[in-house]
Design a protein around this motif. Structure first.
Motif, PDB file in Angstrom:
ATOM      1  N   ALA A 236      -5.447  -0.880   6.293  1.00  0.00           N
ATOM      2  CA  ALA A 236      -6.249   0.169   6.924  1.00  0.00           C
ATOM      3  C   ALA A 236      -5.359   1.285   7.492  1.00  0.00           C
ATOM      4  O   ALA A 236      -5.865   2.259   8.042  1.00  0.00           O
ATOM      5  N   GLY A 237      -4.042   1.119   7.369  1.00  0.00           N
ATOM      6  CA  GLY A 237      -3.144   2.197   7.766  1.00  0.00           C
ATOM      7  C   GLY A 237      -2.697   2.142   9.212  1.00  0.00           C
ATOM      8  O   GLY A 237      -2.054   3.061   9.704  1.00  0.00           O
TER       9      GLY A 237
ATOM     10  N   TRP B   3      -2.616  10.688   2.550  1.00  0.00           N
ATOM     11  CA  TRP B   3      -3.119  10.097   3.806  1.00  0.00           C
ATOM     12  C   TRP B   3      -4.537  10.586   4.062  1.00  0.00           C
ATOM     13  O   TRP B   3      -4.800  11.752   3.831  1.00  0.00           O
ATOM     14  N   PRO B   4      -5.464   9.807   4.566  1.00  0.00           N
ATOM     15  CA  PRO B   4      -5.328   8.373   4.793  1.00  0.00           C
ATOM     16  C   PRO B   4      -5.491   7.575   3.495  1.00  0.00           C
ATOM     17  O   PRO B   4      -6.011   8.101   2.531  1.00  0.00           O
ATOM     18  N   PRO B   5      -5.036   6.326   3.508  1.00  0.00           N
ATOM     19  CA  PRO B   5      -5.162   5.510   2.295  1.00  0.00           C
ATOM     20  C   PRO B   5      -6.624   5.218   2.002  1.00  0.00           C
ATOM     21  O   PRO B   5      -7.465   5.346   2.896  1.00  0.00           O
ATOM     22  N   ARG B   6      -6.889   4.813   0.796  1.00  0.00           N
ATOM     23  CA  ARG B   6      -8.254   4.513   0.341  1.00  0.00           C
ATOM     24  C   ARG B   6      -8.919   3.522   1.290  1.00  0.00           C
ATOM     25  O   ARG B   6      -8.292   2.641   1.840  1.00  0.00           O
TER      26      ARG B   6
ATOM     27  N   VAL C 268       1.634   5.108   0.861  1.00  0.00           N
ATOM     28  CA  VAL C 268       1.325   6.230   1.738  1.00  0.00           C
ATOM     29  C   VAL C 268       1.829   7.486   1.046  1.00  0.00           C
ATOM     30  O   VAL C 268       2.978   7.584   0.685  1.00  0.00           O
TER      31      VAL C 268
ATOM     32  N   ALA D 102      -3.070  -3.761   8.065  1.00  0.00           N
ATOM     33  CA  ALA D 102      -1.998  -2.959   7.457  1.00  0.00           C
ATOM     34  C   ALA D 102      -2.586  -2.060   6.373  1.00  0.00           C
ATOM     35  O   ALA D 102      -2.236  -0.876   6.276  1.00  0.00           O
TER      36      ALA D 102
ATOM     37  N   TRP E  18       0.834  -1.185   0.000  1.00  0.00           N
ATOM     38  CA  TRP E  18       0.000   0.000   0.000  1.00  0.00           C
ATOM     39  C   TRP E  18       0.867   1.232   0.000  1.00  0.00           C
ATOM     40  O   TRP E  18       1.992   1.206   0.503  1.00  0.00           O
TER      41      TRP E  18
ATOM     42  N   GLY F 248      -5.784   5.040  11.897  1.00  0.00           N
ATOM     43  CA  GLY F 248      -4.508   4.754  11.256  1.00  0.00           C
ATOM     44  C   GLY F 248      -3.418   5.685  11.763  1.00  0.00           C
ATOM     45  O   GLY F 248      -3.675   6.605  12.541  1.00  0.00           O
ATOM     46  N   ARG F 249      -2.209   5.403  11.358  1.00  0.00           N
ATOM     47  CA  ARG F 249      -1.087   6.200  11.818  1.00  0.00           C
ATOM     48  C   ARG F 249      -0.416   6.847  10.609  1.00  0.00           C
ATOM     49  O   ARG F 249      -0.038   6.161   9.662  1.00  0.00           O
ATOM     50  N   PRO F 250      -0.245   8.159  10.676  1.00  0.00           N
ATOM     51  CA  PRO F 250       0.447   8.824   9.572  1.00  0.00           C
ATOM     52  C   PRO F 250       1.876   8.284   9.479  1.00  0.00           C
ATOM     53  O   PRO F 250       2.525   8.077  10.496  1.00  0.00           O
TER      54      PRO F 250
END
Lengths: 345, 634
Positions: free
Chosen positions: B58-59, A342-345, A339, B56, A337, B248-250
């Motif tokens: 999902a961030g 942010w945030p991802p889809r 980055v 993962a 995925w 999620g975490r930046p």
């Protein structure tokens, strides 16, 4: 126009290193070294492409005396090291030098596997039926009852046969010779060299200090002709000073027996013809023991099969056809995925 | 059947159905620790790894801990057959698989029996009541059914007959009842996905790929996954707990994946060999927990990797040495008992000064010990465990992603210094997973091996004045034919030498060469905190996570504590002694009986103290925090 002279063919002495040879005076290893140097010259070996690998023991000093690449490794492990050499560079011409304790006691496991895997090596097993470098203890090939510092009342365990072991392990080339046979030994070594695969050559070698004369009952001049059977593929199994004895299958049994041939060769049609591709025959020949039977020398068995390293390379070649196999692709295969946004889809 | 379970459940369902559906808002959580536990045959590792991938995506940051039994096919329903997979995920930096569980999924009584003690009070407990049969209860040592005997009152118990509901969900398929039952892990996963608001789509796509040849199985598993999800959404689960949102975490921008230590190590070796412009020959012998490295590399033939399953550990080491001698990068791997067998071969590689990488996936010992349990008790063996003065380089991996960098570093040092390098990793790091910012291999610094080709003035032990490394002259090079071996050799010719002064000189040179490595590595820094302070927590290997989180927490509480973590264990970084002397106290948490502590005391005469845990389980953050507090607050 300059004509570049072709390089002078190398002679046996060109393969001798500058190191002083330090075996005991009269040791059979000198004769084996001489035969090997002659073989290297005979087969047109290239020093830079040739590697001698050894384990530990008197025989294992061998690489220091040959002007090629050499690796004196650890006790019993020479076949394993040599396997790694061939996996890394199958083009190298690799000889392995082992003693009987090295090859059949501490290194027995490696010898078994290098043979069954058919790694393209010349495996020279110097058999003197004794531990020399550690001062004379009995070895795994010593005959029952051998008296030595560790067996003062005679050894109580039965010996292993190098050739029967090799055949049992699945070796595709098994041969035998004697240190002092300076015509026969290089011939056998040439055959081993020509064989693509694990070629085991057992060389009966006299230890003048700790086991002198242990092979005398078939190597002494006066008995040699009558107690040695020099086998050749496609030729009858005939021996004796007068070539008046032969081997045949005992009628009604799976065993070999000696028959006397008439003066003009009567009875010779009953004599077995050596077939080096026949493992059963090789096994029967390997089992013959002096003085009751002749000791079979020469190429007992030779039946080529693909080598380990050839099969390994084949798989690599096939795998190399996989498209897109660069390292970044390896690290990125499967779920990834990104980055950035942010945030991802 | 121990009575009560079904009736209780029916009652609960009826009650729920009679009420109006009440949708509670999802509760926000910074992080969550979930453990899936069941029988070996229940597919818990697969369930856990799917949850990991989805999480993962999902961030979340995450760390996982798979814990599976040593028995290949333990009898069903037994406590020693319990297989578990734990994941800690969240919106902050996750350092460990988590001390205490927020949620436990127990697929049978044995899993409940074994795993319950880690579930925190009021934690979510999901059990498959269908597996709580009299027989299974007895096997797990329960006299009464804990679902109904009120012994689980401390937890939020969700008892569902997952077995039955899975079979019902798949009634329309062609699967037999037994086959359908095998899908109950996916049903459970669907339920847990709903609880933590995870997307089912990645798992659906994965199932379609995995069962490409059996679309019926793919669809059945997907149906089970969806059924579990729907059940959670519409039934009492939604009403009672409402579900959680874990943000999620930046992260730094880039492309990410999850990676296990085993994968990262294998890929690091392949990339390291490429950076050194060398073919890789990997020789190994099967041993737990090291074998996955052999499996991974055996599948990478398209990258030119040669793998060799040797006849024993000795042959594995020796063939790797033979490969290095012939001009490839020889790598071997094992675990403690196998490392012991390789010892003599390591001495040969040291004496002949050939590059070699040796990976030790440590496990609990001595002897066979506990093969599937983690420990870091082979430090002495790696640093000191050979006959004679026989120094080599020792590195350690601290986390799954770190394995990549350590493998590359091991190759670099082995080739540059012509020496064996031992990489200490462990079963925990090998099997655990975490997100990884994937490097661009084209951007990594190359360190091509330089083979000697010049015959002028050559001898095999001529040394590079900077590194003290000898030249690598591989067979096949004209004019450089030479002989090497285990016998001592003359410093100025490489020929065999028994000269006393020469041996003394060679011993010093071998030590000096390895010591030079310390000038080629970064000075030791504190991961957290500053040099000079009250207490430094010094660790190595997989204790990184718990130490780091513990020190971060303690520092947040105002305690003067720092975290120092060693990658290079031999030689140690040049500045380490000075750094340690800047602290009043040095605490060394280790999963052994005090090996780094002894090493630090011996090298620097610092009063290092140990915090030792030799249970086969990783440290908890709380254990380290408590040990530091005891020292600073007394």
């Amino acid at each position: 126009m300059n004509v570049i002279a072709p390089p002078r063919p190398l002679e046996p002495k060109d393969f001798a290193s500058d190191q002083e040879v330090r075996w005991c005076p009269g040791c059979g290893d000198y004769a084996i070294l001489k035969a090997v140097l002659k073989t290297l010259a005979d087969v047109g070996a290239r020093p830079e492409q040739t590697v001698f690998v050894s384990g530990i023991g008197c025989a294992a000093r061998f690489p220091y005396y040959v002007a090629t690449y050499g690796f004196h490794t650890i006790h019993g492990r020479a076949p394993a090291v040599a396997t790694g050499v061939k996996l890394a560079n199958p083009e190298l011409d690799v000889w392995v030098v082992m003693g009987d304790g090295d090859a059949l006691s501490i290194g027995g496991n490696h010898l078994m596997h290098v043979l069954r895997r058919n790694v393209d090596l010349q495996l020279l097993l110097f058999n003197n039926e004794i531990y020399g470098l550690t001062k004379g203890q009995y070895s795994p090939t010593s005959r029952l009852g051998t008296r030595s510092p560790s067996t003062p009342d005679g050894s109580v365990d039965r010996p292993v046969s190098a050739t029967l072991f090799a055949l049992g392990a699945g070796a595709r080339f098994v041969a035998r010779s004697v240190d002092t046979l300076q015509k026969h030994l290089p011939d056998v070594l040439r055959r081993a060299h020509a064989f693509k695969g694990a070629a085991l050559v057992e060389i009966f070698q006299n230890c003048i200090v700790y086991n002198d004369g242990v092979f005398a009952n078939f190597t002494e001049k006066e008995v040699a002709a009558d107690r040695q059977l020099h086998v050749e593929h496609g030729k009858p199994l005939i021996f004796g000073a007068k070539r008046d004895r032969g081997l045949r299958l005992t009628p009604g049994a799976c065993a070999l027996e000696v028959i006397e041939l008439g003066e003009s060769g009567e009875g010779a049609d009953a004599v077995l013809i050596h077939d080096e591709r026949n493992r059963i025959m090789a096994t029967m020949l390997a089992g013959l023991e002096a003085p009751d039977m002749p000791v079979a020398l020469g190429v007992l068995y030779c039946d080529p099969a693909p080598t380990l390293e050839a099969r390994v390379r084949e798989q690599l070649v096939v795998a190399a056809r996989t498209p897109g196999s660069d390292l970044n692709a390896l690290l990125r295969h499967g779920l990834t995925w990104s980055v950035g946004a942010w945030p991802p889809r | 059947m121990v009575g009560g379970g079904e009736a209780w459940e029916r009652e609960l369902s009826t009650t729920a159905a009679m009420r109006l559906p009440v949708r509670l808002a999802r509760e926000m959580r910074d992080s969550a620790v979930v453990r899936f536990a069941g029988d070996s045959g229940d597919g818990m590792q697969l369930t856990g790894s799917q949850f990991t991938q989805t999480t993962a995506l999902a961030g979340n940051d995450l760390v996982t801990f798979p814990d599976f039994p040593a028995e290949i096919r333990a009898p069903a329903g037994t406590t020693y057959g319990v297989s578990a997979f734990q994941i800690n995920f969240g919106g902050q930096r996750i350092m460990t698989a988590g001390d205490q569980l927020d949620a436990l999924v127990a697929m049978n009584p044995a899993a409940l029996r074994v795993e319950l003690h880690d579930l925190q009070a009021k934690g979510l407990l999901i059990v498959d009541s269908g597996a709580f049969t009299e027989r299974n209860l007895r096997k797990a040592g329960y006299e009464t059914n804990p679902i109904v005997d009120r012994s689980l009152g401390d937890y939020q118990l969700i008892a569902i007959d997952i077995s039955r509901l899975t079979q019902e969900a798949l009634r329309e398929t062609d699967l037999s009842k037994k086959e359908a039952l095998r899908c109950k892990n996916l049903w459970t996963l669907g339920l847990v996905y709903w609880i933590y608001a995870r997307d089912r789509q990645p798992t659906i796509e994965w199932l379609r790929r995995k069962f490409a040849a059996r679309p019926d199985l793919a669809e059945a598993n997907i149906a089970a996954l969806n059924a579990g999800h729907v059940f959670a959404e519409s039934a009492e689960v939604a009403e009672r707990i409402g579900g959680y949102t874990v943000s999620g975490r930046p992260r730094a921008p880039g492309l990410y994946r999850t990676v296990t230590g085993g994968e990262a190590l294998a890929w690091g070796l392949v990339v390291g060999a490429d950076l050194a412009s060398l073919p890789l020959v990997f020789s190994s012998y099967p041993i737990t927990p090291a074998s996955p490295l052999l499996h991974t590399l055996a599948g990478l033939k398209e990258y030119g990797v040669v793998t060799f399953q040797a006849e024993d550990e000795i042959a594995a080491a020796c063939s790797a040495i033979g490969a290095s001698y012939a001009g490839a990068l020889g790598v071997t791997s094992s675990s403690g008992p196998g490392m012991a067998l390789k010892t003599e071969a390591l001495g040969l590689a040291i004496a002949t000064e050939l590059p070699l990488v040796v990976v030790n996936s440590q496990r609990a010992g001595p002897s066979t010990g506990m093969p599937t349990k983690t420990e870091q008790s082979d430090l002495y063996q790696a640093v000191y465990g050979r006959n004679a003065d026989s120094p080599l380089v020792v590195l350690a991996t601290r986390s799954p992603a770190d394995c990549f960098a350590v493998a590359v570093e091991a190759v670099r040092l082995a080739v540059k210094y012509m020496t064996p390098v031992i990489v200490l990793t462990d079963g925990y790091v090998a099997n655990a997973a975490e997100p990884w910012l994937i490097p661009d291999t084209a951007q990594l610094e190359r360190f091509p091996a330089r083979f000697r080709t010049d015959a002028d003035g050559f001898h095999p032990f001529l040394r590079d004045p900077e590194t003290l490394a000898r030249p690598w002259a591989k067979p096949g090079t004209p004019g450089l034919e030479h002989r090497i071996g285990g016998l001592e050799r003359a410093v100025d010719s490489g020929h065999i030498s028994y000269d006393p002064d020469n041996h003394h000189r060679m011993t010093e040179l071998r030590a000096a060469k390895i010591a030079r490595v310390a000038t080629d590595i970064p000075p030791q820094a504190c991961v957290l905190g500053d040099p000079n302070g009250q207490l430094a927590v010094v660790g190595w290997g997989s204790t990184y996570g718990p130490i780091n989180r513990a020190v971060a927490d303690l520092r947040a509480d105002g305690l003067d504590v720092a975290h120092i973590h060693l990658r290079h264990l031999w030689p140690l970084p040049d500045n380490l002694g000075q750094l340690l002397r800047g602290f009043a106290q040095v605490l060394v948490p280790e999963m052994n009986h005090g090996q780094l502590r002894t090493l630090l005391r011996a090298e620097y005469l610092v009063p290092a103290e140990g915090l030792n845990k030799v249970s086969g389980q990783p440290f908890r953050i709380a254990e380290i925090e408590a040990a530091v507090r005891r020292r600073l607050e007394s």
